[in-house]
Scaffold this motif. Sequence first.
Motif, PDB file in Angstrom:
ATOM      1  N   THR A  61      -7.715   2.312  -0.821  1.00  0.00           N
ATOM      2  CA  THR A  61      -8.239   1.271  -1.976  1.00  0.00           C
ATOM      3  C   THR A  61      -8.203  -0.062  -2.629  1.00  0.00           C
ATOM      4  O   THR A  61      -8.409  -0.656  -3.679  1.00  0.00           O
ATOM      5  CB  THR A  61      -5.792   0.560  -1.317  1.00  0.00           C
ATOM      6  N   ALA A  62      -9.549  -0.937  -1.155  1.00  0.00           N
ATOM      7  CA  ALA A  62     -10.006  -2.105  -1.005  1.00  0.00           C
ATOM      8  C   ALA A  62     -11.294  -1.557  -2.089  1.00  0.00           C
ATOM      9  O   ALA A  62     -11.427  -2.852  -2.538  1.00  0.00           O
ATOM     10  CB  ALA A  62     -10.026  -2.770   0.315  1.00  0.00           C
ATOM     11  N   ALA A  63     -11.598  -0.592  -1.554  1.00  0.00           N
ATOM     12  CA  ALA A  63     -13.031  -0.104  -3.066  1.00  0.00           C
ATOM     13  C   ALA A  63     -13.195   0.053  -4.275  1.00  0.00           C
ATOM     14  O   ALA A  63     -13.901  -0.366  -5.232  1.00  0.00           O
ATOM     15  CB  ALA A  63     -13.624   1.120  -1.549  1.00  0.00           C
ATOM     16  N   GLY A  64     -11.372   0.891  -4.845  1.00  0.00           N
ATOM     17  CA  GLY A  64     -11.176   0.776  -5.306  1.00  0.00           C
ATOM     18  C   GLY A  64     -11.233   2.232  -6.182  1.00  0.00           C
ATOM     19  O   GLY A  64     -12.155   3.054  -5.893  1.00  0.00           O
ATOM     20  N   ALA A  65     -10.543   2.417  -7.286  1.00  0.00           N
ATOM     21  CA  ALA A  65     -11.170   3.765  -7.996  1.00  0.00           C
ATOM     22  C   ALA A  65     -12.121   4.071  -7.772  1.00  0.00           C
ATOM     23  O   ALA A  65     -13.197   5.280  -8.157  1.00  0.00           O
ATOM     24  CB  ALA A  65     -10.335   4.099  -8.968  1.00  0.00           C
ATOM     25  N   GLU A  66     -13.466   3.238  -8.915  1.00  0.00           N
ATOM     26  CA  GLU A  66     -14.448   3.307  -9.631  1.00  0.00           C
ATOM     27  C   GLU A  66     -15.662   3.627  -7.980  1.00  0.00           C
ATOM     28  O   GLU A  66     -16.492   4.150  -8.675  1.00  0.00           O
ATOM     29  CB  GLU A  66     -15.025   2.307 -10.305  1.00  0.00           C
ATOM     30  N   GLU A  80     -15.794   0.247   8.558  1.00  0.00           N
ATOM     31  CA  GLU A  80     -16.106  -1.005   9.113  1.00  0.00           C
ATOM     32  C   GLU A  80     -17.651  -0.763   8.464  1.00  0.00           C
ATOM     33  O   GLU A  80     -17.963  -1.628   7.693  1.00  0.00           O
ATOM     34  CB  GLU A  80     -15.936  -1.921   9.785  1.00  0.00           C
ATOM     35  N   GLU A  81     -18.561  -0.103   9.264  1.00  0.00           N
ATOM     36  CA  GLU A  81     -19.682  -0.332   8.735  1.00  0.00           C
ATOM     37  C   GLU A  81     -19.607   0.755   6.904  1.00  0.00           C
ATOM     38  O   GLU A  81     -20.337   0.076   6.560  1.00  0.00           O
ATOM     39  CB  GLU A  81     -20.728   1.683   9.375  1.00  0.00           C
ATOM     40  N   THR A  82     -19.240   1.866   6.621  1.00  0.00           N
ATOM     41  CA  THR A  82     -19.617   1.811   5.371  1.00  0.00           C
ATOM     42  C   THR A  82     -18.592   0.506   4.401  1.00  0.00           C
ATOM     43  O   THR A  82     -19.341   0.516   3.150  1.00  0.00           O
ATOM     44  CB  THR A  82     -18.452   3.091   4.841  1.00  0.00           C
ATOM     45  N   GLY A  83     -17.584   0.542   5.260  1.00  0.00           N
ATOM     46  CA  GLY A  83     -17.783  -0.792   3.775  1.00  0.00           C
ATOM     47  C   GLY A  83     -18.723  -2.046   3.385  1.00  0.00           C
ATOM     48  O   GLY A  83     -18.476  -2.638   3.516  1.00  0.00           O
ATOM     49  N   ALA A  84     -19.131  -2.337   4.820  1.00  0.00           N
ATOM     50  CA  ALA A  84     -19.812  -3.650   5.013  1.00  0.00           C
ATOM     51  C   ALA A  84     -21.822  -2.916   4.082  1.00  0.00           C
ATOM     52  O   ALA A  84     -22.892  -3.585   4.147  1.00  0.00           O
ATOM     53  CB  ALA A  84     -20.746  -4.023   6.097  1.00  0.00           C
ATOM     54  N   ARG A 108     -11.757  -7.614   6.753  1.00  0.00           N
ATOM     55  CA  ARG A 108      -9.976  -8.190   6.458  1.00  0.00           C
ATOM     56  C   ARG A 108      -8.958  -7.080   6.453  1.00  0.00           C
ATOM     57  O   ARG A 108      -7.623  -7.587   6.475  1.00  0.00           O
ATOM     58  CB  ARG A 108      -9.643  -9.293   5.262  1.00  0.00           C
ATOM     59  N   LEU A 109      -9.293  -6.017   6.607  1.00  0.00           N
ATOM     60  CA  LEU A 109      -8.326  -4.583   6.415  1.00  0.00           C
ATOM     61  C   LEU A 109      -8.373  -4.472   7.479  1.00  0.00           C
ATOM     62  O   LEU A 109      -7.283  -3.068   8.045  1.00  0.00           O
ATOM     63  CB  LEU A 109      -9.160  -3.937   5.582  1.00  0.00           C
ATOM     64  N   MET A 140       1.126  -1.076   0.147  1.00  0.00           N
ATOM     65  CA  MET A 140       0.073  -0.241   0.229  1.00  0.00           C
ATOM     66  C   MET A 140       0.805   1.038  -0.089  1.00  0.00           C
ATOM     67  O   MET A 140       1.690   1.515   0.402  1.00  0.00           O
ATOM     68  CB  MET A 140      -0.592   0.033   1.579  1.00  0.00           C
ATOM     69  N   ALA A 141       0.294   1.764  -0.923  1.00  0.00           N
ATOM     70  CA  ALA A 141       1.371   3.421  -1.138  1.00  0.00           C
ATOM     71  C   ALA A 141       0.697   4.339   0.167  1.00  0.00           C
ATOM     72  O   ALA A 141      -0.478   4.646  -0.019  1.00  0.00           O
ATOM     73  CB  ALA A 141       1.430   4.153  -2.067  1.00  0.00           C
TER      74      ALA A 141
END
Length: 256
Positions: A212-217, A142-146, A158-159, A1-2
């Motif tokens: 980074t995991a969510a992706g640029a899009e 975490e909430e946003t990730g889910a 995992r993050l 990760m940069a």
Amino acid sequence: MAWSAEQYLKFEDERTRPARDLLAQVPLGEAGHVFDLGCGPGNSTELLIERFGKAAVTGLDSDDDMLAKARKRLPGTPFLQADLGSWTPPQPVDVLYANAVFQWLPDHLSLLARLMDHLTPGGVLAVQMPDNLDQPTHLLMEETGAAGPWKDTFAGGRLRRARLPSPASYMERLSPKASRVDVWHTIYYHPMANAEAIVEWVKGTGLRPYLTAAGAENEAAFLADYTDRIRQAYPPMADGRVLLKFPRFFVVAVKA
């Protein structure tokens, strides 16, 4: 990760305050060999140079952008690129100083115990780490990730960064190699302009792996969802600003 030194330095004063507080507890008047571990863009290295002199201090980091900014900030100071998980000092050193880096490394207790072996007698290991995983800033990641179309990426947490061991764990692990070990928490309260400022803060550190995991899009949508949650969790004060609570954990161990 940069990492992004520019993003990190948006809140340089706030990020440097615990670095300064950590250094104030290093019980050495002089030191000939000092390493700033995870030196980032050099703001903590600068403090070490002011205390111990330019000839004594070397910075170390794994990130290209951070090292480039550090070298520009402090020309003539040696900065090395290395992985802290496997790095070993080339010779016994007087101070191993680490501001907000070891929380990212698995089993860092073992790493700290190993580094104690590379201090001179009376040398100091000084470490500060954020201890804020139970704060809304991180719980809401975490909430946003889910919550969105990216949720499968975050399944299983995992993050999620591992929680710090107990303060007693540091005492027990380092005391056999030390004449003195001090551990303590400090809670900082940072007045921030608004919820968006809090988001800008964490974009420089804890939020980066999530984006980074969510992706640029998905980055814009992820940030919008997260910002809405932060806005609800941090209500404005009378002057319109919001108050960011930030617990940090400190360890200072003196080699026997």
